[in-house]
Design an enzyme around this catalytic site. Structure first.
Site, mmCIF file in Angstrom:
data_model
loop_
_atom_site.group_PDB
_atom_site.id
_atom_site.type_symbol
_atom_site.label_atom_id
_atom_site.label_comp_id
_atom_site.label_asym_id
_atom_site.label_seq_id
_atom_site.Cartn_x
_atom_site.Cartn_y
_atom_site.Cartn_z
ATOM 1 C CG ASN A 262 -2.279 -1.233 0.965
ATOM 2 O OD1 ASN A 262 -1.703 -1.522 0.003
ATOM 3 N ND2 ASN A 262 -3.126 -0.871 2.037
ATOM 4 C CB VAL A 263 0.380 4.949 -1.324
ATOM 5 C CG1 VAL A 263 -0.928 5.770 -0.554
ATOM 6 C CG2 VAL A 263 1.426 5.609 -2.285
ATOM 7 C CE LYS A 264 -1.761 1.388 5.809
ATOM 8 N NZ LYS A 264 -3.228 0.325 5.919
ATOM 9 N N GLY A 265 2.652 2.649 3.303
ATOM 10 C CA GLY A 265 4.223 1.639 3.513
ATOM 11 C C GLY A 265 3.932 1.755 5.099
#
Ligand code: B12
Length: 268
Positions: free
Chosen positions: A131-134
């Site tokens: 996910n982009v939030k990482g």
């Protein structure tokens, strides 16, 4: 000169004191049961070679089990010169460097399909990578302009993963296994890799079988060959490590790294 021989440190330097925790299938209800349970723990500690052992914590876990923490002394030495550490075989790259390497080495977007297979519903780990939030201050693979991520979520059946990976033209398949009861993570990883290898190359497939990567907190990264996969990532993995590995394994280095400084700082 610092000695390469060390001992555990509990109360004073080199006293050999350690603490272990375990659960025994014995009840911890009545005082008589508690005394027997602690005696059982002491017997185990003695057989493990713990000297001057003490049960410092015991707690009933339901009606039939007891959890213990035991403190004691070991006489074993640790020789630091004999410690072996697996070296990372690829360089850590920034997102800009990964993107550049994929663009120049592969010439198209790198396709990643991710999932938790079997009955495993622990998606936090694979989401931390994808996910982009990482995770740990690093953005996940979705953030990388040159990576296309297909996250199938949890409890994915292996045949479905194989079929979807083929349909998406996956370059890499990322599988997470967190539950390890009865070695489910080992069994599932083997089943997954065998299924990919047993499936005939898909028509039009660029890369079959895709690069097979598994991850989870209790995998030993040195087990990749035994599980039939290309790479294993263990606890504490960051998205940047995975992105760097994918670039290293799938996008041949065509001198991209040398140019990357120019791109660093630009949006990834
Ligand atoms: C949150 C959690 C849950 C949530 C999951 C929610 C979700 N959507 O994920 C819920 C409540 C649903 C749950 C359910 C269960 N859970 Co649970 N759960 C946890 C818990 C507390 C945290 C796990 C977590 O999110 N860690 C944070 C992430 C970021 O870390 P990670 O998973 O290690 O991932 C990192 C690396 O391992 C790696 N990584 C992981 N996967 C991958 C994949 C790839 C490709 C790569 C490159 C890297 C990678 O990168 C990640 C980032 O660094 C753990 C205990 C713990 N403290 O770890 C128990 C734990 C995992 N659960 C456990 C159990 C037993 C269960 C249940 C069976 C309980 C029950 N009786 O119902 C069910 C099983 C459900 C199922 N069908 O799977 C046990 C597993 C024991 C074992 N030996 O197998 C644990 C260890 C708790 C315990 N001590 O008993 N759980």
């Amino acid at each position: 000169m610092t000695s390469s021989i060390v001992r555990p440190y509990g109360d004073t330097t080199g006293d050999g004191r350690i603490q272990v925790s375990f659960t025994l299938p014995v009840p911890f209800g009545t005082p008589a049961q508690q005394a027997r349970a602690e005696g059982a723990a002491m017997q185990l500690a003695g057989k493990m070679g713990l000297e001057a052992a003490m049960v410092v914590h015991a707690k009933g876990m339901g009606p039939d089990y007891t959890f213990f923490i035991v403190y004691g002394r070991v006489s074993h030495l640790v020789d630091l010169s004999q410690v072996t550490v697996t070296e990372r075989e690829f360089p850590l790259l920034s997102p800009a460097e990964v993107n550049l390497r994929i663009r120049t080495g592969l010439g198209r977007k790198l396709v990643v399909v991710g999932a938790c297979v079997g009955t495993d519903a622990h998606t936090v780990g694979i989401d931390a990578i994808l996910n982009v939030k990482g995770h740990s201050g690093e953005k996940g693979l979705e953030y990388y302009r040159e990576i296309r991520v297909v996250n199938l979520g949890s409890q994915v059946a292996v045949p479905d993963l194989v079929a979807r990976s083929a349909a998406e033209g996956a370059d890499a398949v990322l599988v997470s296994q967190v539950v390890t009861q009865r070695d489910a993570h080992i069994t599932n990883a083997r089943e997954m890799s065998a299924a990919f290898r047993a499936t005939a190359p898909q028509s039009g497939a660029r890369n079959w079988p895709p690069l097979l990567v598994v991850g989870g907190p209790r995998f030993d990264p040195s087990m990749a060959a035994g599980l039939g996969v290309d790479k294993i990532f263990g606890k504490g993995t960051t998205p940047g490590e995975v992105a760097s590995y994918l670039a290293y394994a799938l996008a041949p280095d065509s001198g991209a790294a040398a140019d990357a400084d120019q791109e660093a700082g630009a949006s990834a």
